[in-house]
Write a protein that holds these residues in place. Structure first.
Motif, PDB file in Angstrom:
ATOM      1  N   LEU A  99       0.826  -1.216   0.000  1.00 35.74           N
ATOM      2  CA  LEU A  99       0.000   0.000   0.000  1.00 35.74           C
ATOM      3  C   LEU A  99       0.858   1.264   0.000  1.00 35.74           C
ATOM      4  CD1 LEU A  99      -2.859  -0.963   2.486  1.00 35.74           C
ATOM      5  CD2 LEU A  99      -2.932  -0.970   0.004  1.00 35.74           C
ATOM      6  N   ASN A 100       1.841   1.284  -0.872  1.00 34.69           N
ATOM      7  CA  ASN A 100       2.762   2.421  -1.005  1.00 34.69           C
ATOM      8  C   ASN A 100       3.429   2.804   0.310  1.00 34.69           C
ATOM      9  OD1 ASN A 100       2.480   2.787  -3.781  1.00 34.69           O
ATOM     10  ND2 ASN A 100       0.591   3.944  -3.493  1.00 34.69           N
ATOM     11  N   GLY A 101       3.767   1.806   1.106  1.00 35.16           N
ATOM     12  CA  GLY A 101       4.484   2.050   2.347  1.00 35.16           C
ATOM     13  C   GLY A 101       3.605   2.144   3.578  1.00 35.16           C
ATOM     14  N   LEU A 102       2.283   2.083   3.425  1.00 33.22           N
ATOM     15  CA  LEU A 102       1.393   2.141   4.586  1.00 33.22           C
ATOM     16  C   LEU A 102       1.324   0.803   5.317  1.00 33.22           C
ATOM     17  CD1 LEU A 102      -1.542   4.278   3.179  1.00 33.22           C
ATOM     18  CD2 LEU A 102       0.325   5.007   4.659  1.00 33.22           C
ATOM     19  N   GLY A 103       1.585  -0.281   4.614  1.00 31.41           N
ATOM     20  CA  GLY A 103       1.612  -1.604   5.222  1.00 31.41           C
ATOM     21  C   GLY A 103       3.039  -2.116   5.274  1.00 31.41           C
ATOM     22  N   ILE A 104       3.178  -3.356   5.712  1.00 31.24           N
ATOM     23  CA  ILE A 104       4.512  -3.963   5.769  1.00 31.24           C
ATOM     24  C   ILE A 104       4.486  -5.320   5.079  1.00 31.24           C
ATOM     25  CG2 ILE A 104       5.187  -2.817   7.911  1.00 31.24           C
ATOM     26  CD1 ILE A 104       4.693  -5.558   9.319  1.00 31.24           C
ATOM     27  N   ALA A 105       5.649  -5.738   4.654  1.00 32.55           N
ATOM     28  CA  ALA A 105       5.841  -7.101   4.172  1.00 32.55           C
ATOM     29  C   ALA A 105       6.759  -7.786   5.175  1.00 32.55           C
ATOM     30  CB  ALA A 105       6.466  -7.110   2.783  1.00 32.55           C
ATOM     31  N   ILE A 106       6.415  -8.995   5.570  1.00 31.32           N
ATOM     32  CA  ILE A 106       7.266  -9.770   6.474  1.00 31.32           C
ATOM     33  C   ILE A 106       8.185 -10.610   5.598  1.00 31.32           C
ATOM     34  CG2 ILE A 106       7.343 -11.510   8.283  1.00 31.32           C
ATOM     35  CD1 ILE A 106       4.582 -10.532   9.174  1.00 31.32           C
ATOM     36  N   VAL A 107       9.484 -10.416   5.772  1.00 27.36           N
ATOM     37  CA  VAL A 107      10.485 -11.046   4.914  1.00 27.36           C
ATOM     38  C   VAL A 107      11.380 -11.947   5.762  1.00 27.36           C
ATOM     39  CG1 VAL A 107      12.341 -10.618   3.263  1.00 27.36           C
ATOM     40  CG2 VAL A 107      10.471  -8.987   3.458  1.00 27.36           C
ATOM     41  N   SER A 108      11.591 -13.163   5.282  1.00 24.50           N
ATOM     42  CA  SER A 108      12.517 -14.082   5.926  1.00 24.50           C
ATOM     43  C   SER A 108      13.870 -13.955   5.232  1.00 24.50           C
ATOM     44  CB  SER A 108      11.996 -15.515   5.812  1.00 24.50           C
ATOM     45  OG  SER A 108      12.932 -16.414   6.348  1.00 24.50           O
ATOM     46  N   THR A 109      14.868 -13.486   5.972  1.00 25.59           N
ATOM     47  CA  THR A 109      16.199 -13.282   5.407  1.00 25.59           C
ATOM     48  C   THR A 109      17.195 -14.192   6.117  1.00 25.59           C
ATOM     49  OG1 THR A 109      16.852 -11.569   6.975  1.00 25.59           O
ATOM     50  CG2 THR A 109      15.616 -10.852   5.037  1.00 25.59           C
ATOM     51  N   ASN A 110      18.436 -14.116   5.688  1.00 28.24           N
ATOM     52  CA  ASN A 110      19.464 -14.901   6.368  1.00 28.24           C
ATOM     53  C   ASN A 110      19.789 -14.330   7.745  1.00 28.24           C
ATOM     54  OD1 ASN A 110      20.693 -12.624   5.432  1.00 28.24           O
ATOM     55  ND2 ASN A 110      22.439 -13.663   4.498  1.00 28.24           N
ATOM     56  N   GLU A 111      19.278 -13.148   8.062  1.00 31.24           N
ATOM     57  CA  GLU A 111      19.446 -12.553   9.386  1.00 31.24           C
ATOM     58  C   GLU A 111      18.181 -12.669  10.230  1.00 31.24           C
ATOM     59  OE1 GLU A 111      20.991  -8.594   9.242  1.00 31.24           O
ATOM     60  OE2 GLU A 111      22.627  -9.162   7.906  1.00 31.24           O
ATOM     61  N   GLY A 112      17.235 -13.475   9.786  1.00 26.99           N
ATOM     62  CA  GLY A 112      15.996 -13.674  10.526  1.00 26.99           C
ATOM     63  C   GLY A 112      14.830 -12.954   9.873  1.00 26.99           C
ATOM     64  N   LEU A 113      13.677 -13.016  10.531  1.00 26.45           N
ATOM     65  CA  LEU A 113      12.488 -12.342  10.019  1.00 26.45           C
ATOM     66  C   LEU A 113      12.566 -10.853  10.303  1.00 26.45           C
ATOM     67  CD1 LEU A 113      11.219 -15.059   9.436  1.00 26.45           C
ATOM     68  CD2 LEU A 113       9.192 -14.320  10.619  1.00 26.45           C
ATOM     69  N   MET A 114      12.137 -10.055   9.327  1.00 21.84           N
ATOM     70  CA  MET A 114      12.125  -8.601   9.492  1.00 21.84           C
ATOM     71  C   MET A 114      11.124  -7.997   8.526  1.00 21.84           C
ATOM     72  SD  MET A 114      15.812  -7.626   7.753  1.00 21.84           S
ATOM     73  CE  MET A 114      16.731  -8.699   8.812  1.00 21.84           C
ATOM     74  N   THR A 115      10.865  -6.720   8.714  1.00 22.11           N
ATOM     75  CA  THR A 115       9.965  -6.017   7.810  1.00 22.11           C
ATOM     76  C   THR A 115      10.701  -5.671   6.521  1.00 22.11           C
ATOM     77  OG1 THR A 115      10.541  -3.837   8.652  1.00 22.11           O
ATOM     78  CG2 THR A 115       8.733  -4.989   9.757  1.00 22.11           C
ATOM     79  N   ASP A 116       9.925  -5.334   5.506  1.00 25.07           N
ATOM     80  CA  ASP A 116      10.525  -4.952   4.230  1.00 25.07           C
ATOM     81  C   ASP A 116      11.359  -3.684   4.363  1.00 25.07           C
ATOM     82  OD1 ASP A 116       8.082  -3.595   4.729  1.00 25.07           O
ATOM     83  OD2 ASP A 116       7.919  -3.025   2.638  1.00 25.07           O
ATOM     84  N   LYS A 117      10.940  -2.779   5.234  1.00 28.47           N
ATOM     85  CA  LYS A 117      11.677  -1.521   5.412  1.00 28.47           C
ATOM     86  C   LYS A 117      13.065  -1.776   5.998  1.00 28.47           C
ATOM     87  CE  LYS A 117       7.303   0.727   6.082  1.00 28.47           C
ATOM     88  NZ  LYS A 117       6.279   1.047   7.046  1.00 28.47           N
ATOM     89  N   LEU A 118      13.128  -2.654   6.984  1.00 28.90           N
ATOM     90  CA  LEU A 118      14.414  -2.973   7.602  1.00 28.90           C
ATOM     91  C   LEU A 118      15.312  -3.743   6.632  1.00 28.90           C
ATOM     92  CD1 LEU A 118      16.155  -2.833  10.135  1.00 28.90           C
ATOM     93  CD2 LEU A 118      15.028  -4.903  10.940  1.00 28.90           C
ATOM     94  N   ALA A 119      14.715  -4.670   5.888  1.00 31.61           N
ATOM     95  CA  ALA A 119      15.495  -5.436   4.906  1.00 31.61           C
ATOM     96  C   ALA A 119      16.028  -4.520   3.808  1.00 31.61           C
ATOM     97  CB  ALA A 119      14.636  -6.545   4.304  1.00 31.61           C
ATOM     98  N   ARG A 120      15.220  -3.555   3.407  1.00 28.96           N
ATOM     99  CA  ARG A 120      15.655  -2.597   2.388  1.00 28.96           C
ATOM    100  C   ARG A 120      16.801  -1.740   2.921  1.00 28.96           C
ATOM    101  NH1 ARG A 120      10.935  -0.670   1.644  1.00 28.96           N
ATOM    102  NH2 ARG A 120      10.188  -2.239   0.206  1.00 28.96           N
TER     103      ARG A 120
END
Length: 133
Positions: A99-120
């Motif tokens: 939603l153009n940044g109003l929501g979040i995506a939950i992303v599983s990375t090699n550093e654990g689960l995080m939001t799309d903003k933190l992963a970016r």
């Protein structure tokens, strides 16, 4: 029998949210706790507690959803993106904006689960588990 903990927690939260149920219970797992930590930090749920279940081997998660005084939920929707039959992986440059940044995506990375903003911000990609808005 295969079991998808992401689908389980998302379905239970969606159903409780639509029925305006304040508390729900489910079996605990590390992945579910990590998802709940993200939802708690982003303000979508009120909290959760882990209880030891003496009769079974799995612990129990008691999740408290967040509603205002008019019974309007702070969680408008949650949708599973990556599924066991179709995994969705993205690079850091192609991380989705919900939603153009109003929501979040939950992303599983090699550093654990995080939001799309933190992963970016960390410039790491991973598997997109869910969208939350």
């Amino acid at each position: 029998m295969h079991f998808d903990p992401v689908a389980d927690i998302i379905t239970k939260i969606n159903n409780a949210n639509r029925a305006k149920i304040v508390e729900l219970q489910t079996e605990a797992s590390k992945l579910k706790v990590a998802i709940l930590n993200i939802l708690l930090n982003e303000g979508y749920i009120r909290g959760y507690e882990i209880y030891d279940n003496k009769e079974k081997t799995k612990s129990i998660l008691k999740i408290k959803l967040k509603f205002d005084e008019n019974r309007v939920s702070s969680l408008n929707g949650i949708k599973q993106i990556s599924k066991p039959g179709l995994r969705i992986y993205v690079s850091a440059e192609k991380l989705p904006k919900v939603l153009n940044g109003l929501g979040i995506a939950i992303v599983s990375t090699n550093e654990g689960l995080m939001t799309d903003k933190l992963a970016r911000a960390k410039k790491i990609g991973g598997e997109v588990l869910a969208y939350v808005w």
